[in-house]
Design an enzyme around this catalytic site. Structure first.
Site, mmCIF file in Angstrom:
data_model
loop_
_atom_site.group_PDB
_atom_site.id
_atom_site.type_symbol
_atom_site.label_atom_id
_atom_site.label_comp_id
_atom_site.label_asym_id
_atom_site.label_seq_id
_atom_site.Cartn_x
_atom_site.Cartn_y
_atom_site.Cartn_z
ATOM 1 N N SER A 165 11.269 -53.231 -7.075
ATOM 2 C CA SER A 165 9.965 -53.483 -7.686
ATOM 3 C C SER A 165 9.549 -52.519 -8.799
ATOM 4 C CB SER A 165 8.882 -53.496 -6.618
ATOM 5 O OG SER A 165 8.871 -54.740 -5.959
ATOM 6 N N LYS B 269 -0.278 -48.238 -9.642
ATOM 7 C CA LYS B 269 -0.136 -49.568 -9.031
ATOM 8 C C LYS B 269 -1.184 -49.730 -7.927
ATOM 9 C CE LYS B 269 3.544 -52.458 -6.974
ATOM 10 N NZ LYS B 269 4.935 -52.436 -6.474
ATOM 11 N N SER C 260 7.580 -56.187 -8.222
ATOM 12 C CA SER C 260 6.150 -56.359 -8.072
ATOM 13 C C SER C 260 5.309 -55.396 -8.916
ATOM 14 C CB SER C 260 5.777 -56.182 -6.599
ATOM 15 O OG SER C 260 6.040 -54.863 -6.179
#
Ligand SMILES: [Mg+2]
Ligand SMILES: [Zn+2]
Lengths: 477, 95, 473
Positions: C168, C69, C144
């Protein structure tokens, strides 16, 4: 003027003598090339995290114990949020409602009277970077070497009743920090910085006056002058029926006055909250005891002991305990030679003079305690005279050679051999029959003439006491 | 509405955010809605309840005072938007 | 992952070959899962992996292509957090988790998309544009960590790292039909994770199966002296044999089946719970009375921390600096106003508000106390059960064009995932079914602190007798 009470509280920031910064492994030492002592942590890069330096805690506890504070068993670090380009993370990591040390005190002495000044709190925090202004362009330059250097913030109670007490408090605090080996106490270079809160109220009135905050005083002299200026300014305003405005003011050295820093516009709202990146710090009894047991003797205790144990006058004790190094030097000498007053005299005059002239600290002094006491022994045995000794000391201080060695090679040895002197005096008397006659007729002030002749003949090496008595004896026999 | 224009502007100032008319209106509405929702917390009796600030029970995390190599100056400044002679340049700081 | 490892050893496939094929797929793909693909770096990693394999390494992770990420720092690879303010930021350091994966011989393919600074649950607020859900490209992958979830689901990597502050990892895992673990707070180093809310953030693994997730978790977990909140101690490897569910007590909180839960999700999760019962688990109804305050507590604490964490983006030392500022204050204002998107600004403002003079006690302090009550609810519950089960999200993936205008209603979707972050508990999302329209549904399991073994073992047990996690988009 003394129809008014002065109320002063001091806030000191002391940079700690740790090897590394408070939350990263960068060197905490000053004087390195700009931004060379930085890492992602102290530059506030994205994603990096602080890890507390245990030495900072230890140093804080040292000072807390030395000033009679209560040591917090549970510590919490907080973030103080504000924007400033020298503050890399946009917040300072500091302690807020749970400081490391609380409720201590310091004792000061003003004109022979002792007074306790309360210490509200001592807490750990990080220093900010440095900004340097360009003289020509509207820009500033940022150097982050200082960002993250550990600080202890020491906040006094508003117990200080005048500029003289403020200076005495600062001197005492600075001396303690230096004795504890946790701060170098350098005010000019900013490793010992002081801000002051001051207010004035008519005598007898209970409520405090409106206070102003003073900054930018980088010497004891400036602290004294700035506070005096503010006292006068406040009293002037009050006398004229005015109202002091709450304000932060800078000491302007050149103009010899304080001036308002109005540019710090917005009201402060630091939004303190516990730093989630640092877990609470629990300090256990064992750690505190370990630090307590390694605590050195403090200046006030040392002053007292020097008077009692060595029979030194108060003045000597004061001078010798100015720094720990000097006091240690004295004690090392005293261990080698039981002659404290004589040692004290030599330290207060010759040693301090050399340190001053050579602009060095004690560890760099070439005359070790062993060398100094060996020289003093040469005096007491009559090998050298006091005036020779001063010459020998200067030589030791510049070359590092021992007194014995210098005396040998320079041929400085006093002639204390009676027979040798007798022979020489004999010759002098024979060569100066007229003076001998006059002396014997009662002109005894001619003794100096004969001594002078003997000194000339021995190139000043004759033991003066011995010379006097031999000459006297031979003239009067 | 609980939060006023003035407060939104104050908070924006503290946060160093510049809001245009449109953003101001929008944040005013949204922040009020969220804060209204958060006000449900006021109903809960929390007398004597300690605060949870950390999700771990750790009570000591210390480092030894041992120097580590600092980054090269070039690395320290590699992402700097403006620099001169090893220092970062910013618009004049007024004191 | 296990299959790739087998191909390398049994069938002579070379990491470089696999990588080149994968890079081709990524180039053709239009999910927008990656912000940065580091082709050169990945190739270097693959070549190194070949050496490692040639030396006969039996490490499962050797040569396994992984995605990270883009709020996790990677040395020499741009790390943007999906934000303009860090659009060109290149860290000089690896996050500890990345360093650990590299040591194991994994291939770091690139950096995946996310909501700006991980603030969101849709992966639409990134300056790199939205990521699409591989099951339906008109829909959100969740967020996210939506880029990581989409990349795993679409086989654009063999596994990925995400970060989870309020769900997330788990919510996008449930939206994309994969497995995602939010580890116990303190079990995985946060060093190098760009902070959103420090007391809630935790990096975790995402993969198709619980077994693969366990392998990744083993690789990244453990004490890190660079993170003060990282918990010291022995971290035993996770047993890759499924947990025997006989006698395991699964707590089902009635609060997790409240209004707002979509019928599809409820049906699938109830099915999942029944499946566990059939495997021998005992179902125990439990209560978590303070859970309903979770979202309010979360948005106070997370935004408060965020407002402070994001103060460092000031245009001074790195990142965006706005041109033409007339003075320092103007530089701050312009830089931050141009650098941050609306959602980030909203959260910074909210966080500043709850910490500001006069409001601290009513919001920040109060929320921190209620956080304690929520954590107590869990410790009481874990007195009665070994695991807690419920839905990961009340809904399935929704359309990228039906994004709700009202931020609060989006915040409320995190209602089931937020409590684990507040209490620091480990939580896992595993696929447990599909909605009528074919979209994946996730079941969430929670365990006591540091009981990822139980969590993942239960996940393996479920996946050994179901096929939901094998369904490809
Ligand atoms: Mg301070
Ligand atoms: Zn550093």
């Amino acid at each position: 003027m003394r129809d008014y009470d002065i109320v002063i509280g001091l806030e000191v920031h002391a940079q700690l003598l740790t090897e590394t910064k408070i939350f990263c492994g960068c060197s905490a030492r000053a004087g390195l090339a700009p931004n060379s002592s930085t890492c992602p942590v102290c530059m506030g890069m994205p994603g990096v995290l602080p890890v507390l330096n245990s030495k900072v805690v230890e140093f804080g506890i040292r000072l807390g114990l030395a000033t009679g504070c209560t040591i917090a068993r549970r510590n919490v670090f907080a973030r103080k949020n504000y924007f400033y380009p020298d503050l890399p993370k946009g917040y300072q990591i500091t302690q807020y409602d749970r400081p490391l040390c609380e409720r201590g005190f310091l004792e000061i002495e003003i004109a022979g009277t002792k007074k306790r000044i309360g210490i509200t709190r001592i807490h750990m925090e990080e220093d900010a970077g440095k900004n340097i202004h360009d003289e020509h362009e509207p820009v500033s330059y940022m150097d982050f070497n200082r960002a993250g250097v550990p600080l202890l913030e020491i906040v006094s109670e508003p117990d200080i009743a005048g500029p003289d007490e403020a200076v005495a408090y600062l001197k005492e605090l600075r001396q303690i920090l230096m004795f504890l080996d946790i701060c170098d106490g350098n005010m000019e270079e900013g490793s010992f910085r002081c801000d002051a809160n001051i207010s004035v109220k008519p005598k007898g009135v209970a409520a405090f006056g409106i206070r102003t905050e003073l900054k930018n005083m980088n010497s004891f002299r400036n602290v004294g002058k700035a506070l005096e200026f503010e006292v006068d300014r406040h009293i002037g305003i009050l006398k004229a029926g005015g109202r002091v405005e709450q304000d932060t003011r800078l000491w302007d050295v050149a103009a010899n006055r304080t001036r308002s820093m109005r540019s710090k516009e917005e009201s402060h709202d630091y939004r303190y909250f516990p730093d989630p990146d640092l877990v609470p710090l629990e300090v256990d009894e064992a750690w505190i005891e370990e630090i307590r047991s390694s605590l050195p003797e403090l200046p006030s205790a040392k002053r007292k002991r020097f008077q009692e144990e060595y029979g030194l006058p108060a003045y000597d004790a004061d001078v010798l305990t100015q720094t720990k190094a000097l006091a240690d030097y004295f004690e090392q000498c005293s261990e080698l030679l039981d002659s404290p007053k004589e040692i004290s005299n030599w330290i207060m005059t010759e040693v301090l003079r050399v340190l001053n002239e050579q602009d060095i600290a004690l560890p760099q002094l070439k005359v070790t305690p062993g060398m100094l006491t060996a020289m003093l022994t040469l005096i007491s045995t009559g090998t050298i005279s006091i005036s020779m000794a001063k010459e020998v000391f200067a030589e030791m201080a510049s070359s590092g050679r021992t007194a014995e060695d210098i005396v040998q090679s320079k041929g400085l040895r006093q002639i204390s051999d009676e027979d040798e002197l007798l022979g020489l005096v004999q010759g002098i008397l024979e060569n100066n029959p007229a003076e001998v006659k006059k002396y014997r007729q009662g002109k005894t002030q001619l003794l100096g003439f004969f001594v002078g002749q003997l000194m000339k003949a021995t190139k000043g090496k004759a033991n003066p006491n011995l010379a006097n008595s031999i000459i006297k004896e031979m003239l009067e026999s | 509405m609980k939060i006023t224009d003035q407060e939104v502007l104050h908070v924006a100032g503290l946060s160093r955010l510049k809001l245009d008319e449109h953003e101001l209106k929008r944040f005013l509405r949204e922040l009020n809605a969220i804060v209204d929702y958060m006000d449900m917390l006021a109903q809960i009796d929390t007398a004597g309840v300690p605060e949870t600030v950390h999700a771990t029970m750790l009570t000591r995390a210390l480092r030894q005072d041992i120097p580590e190599r600092s980054q090269e100056r070039a690395a320290a400044l590699a992402n700097a938007p403006s620099q001169r002679e090893g220092k970062i340049v910013v618009p004049r700081v007024i004191e | 992952m296990f299959e790739i490892a087998r191909l390398y050893r049994r069938f002579g496939l070379r990491p470089v070959e696999l990588l080149e094929e994968l890079l081709g797929t990524i180039r053709r793909d239009n999910l927008n899962a990656y912000i940065t693909v580091d082709e050169e770096g990945a190739l270097r990693d693959a070549q190194e992996a070949e050496q490692i394999l040639a030396q006969g390494s039996d490490d499962v992770l050797a040569g396994i292509p992984l995605a990270i990420k883009d709020n996790i720092c990677t040395r020499g690879i741009r790390t943007t957090c999906g934000s303009n303010i860090l659009a060109d930021f290149v860290p000089a350091y690896d996050a500890t988790v990345v360093e650990r994966l590299r040591k194991r011989g994994a291939i770091i393919i690139g950096k995946t998309n996310l909501d700006e600074f991980a603030m969101g649950s849709t992966t639409t607020t990134s300056n790199a544009g939205p990521t699409k859900n591989p099951f339906d490209e008109t829909r959100t992958p969740g967020g996210s960590s939506g880029g990581s979830a989409a990349a795993v689901a679409a086989d654009l990597c063999a596994g990925a790292l995400g970060s989870d502050t309020g769900g997330s990892i788990r919510q996008p895992a449930s939206f994309c039909g994969i497995t995602g673990l939010k580890p116990t707070y303190g079990s995985v180093s946060r060093f190098g994770l760009v902070a959103f809310a420090s007391s809630l953030d935790q990096i975790g693994p995402m993969a198709h199966s619980a077994r693969e997730t366990a392998v990744l978790f083993d690789a990244i977990k453990g004490h890190d002296p660079k993170d003060s909140t990282s918990v010291p101690g022995e971290y035993a490897p996770i047993d890759l044999n499924a947990l025997d569910m006989h006698g395991i007590r699964i707590g089902v909180p009635q609060e997790f089946f409240a209004e707002g839960l979509s019928p599809d999700v409820e049906r699938a999760v109830r099915f999942g719970i029944t499946a566990y019962e059939e495997l021998g688990a005992r179902i125990v109804p439990i209560r978590l009375p303070h859970i309903r305050y979770g979202v309010a507590v979360y948005y106070v604490i997370a935004t408060a921390e965020a407002s402070s964490n994001l103060a460092r983006y000031d245009g001074v030392r790195y990142g965006l600096r706005a041109d033409g500022a007339k003075d320092l204050t103007d530089m701050y204002l312009q830089t931050r106003s141009q650098g941050f998107g609306a959602e980030v600004k909203r959260r910074i403002m909210l966080g500043t508000y709850v910490l500001s003079a006069g409001y601290y006690d009513a919001y920040y302090k109060k929320a921190s106390q209620v956080r304690t009550l929520i954590a107590r609810d869990f410790s009481e519950a874990f007195g009665q059960c070994d695991l807690i089960a419920g839905p990961t999200s009340p809904v399935t993936s929704f359309g990228l064009d039906e994004m709700m205008d009202d931020p609060l209603s989006i915040y409320l979707l995190d209602i089931y995932t937020i409590p684990a972050n507040l209490a620091g508990l480990p939580a896992l999302s595993i696929p447990c079914g599909f909605a009528e329209d074919g979209l994946p549904i996730g079941m969430q399991l929670m365990a006591p602190h540091f009981r990822e073994d139980r969590l993942l073992g239960a996940g393996m047990a479920f996946q050994d007798c179901t096929r939901f996690h094998r369904v490809k988009p």
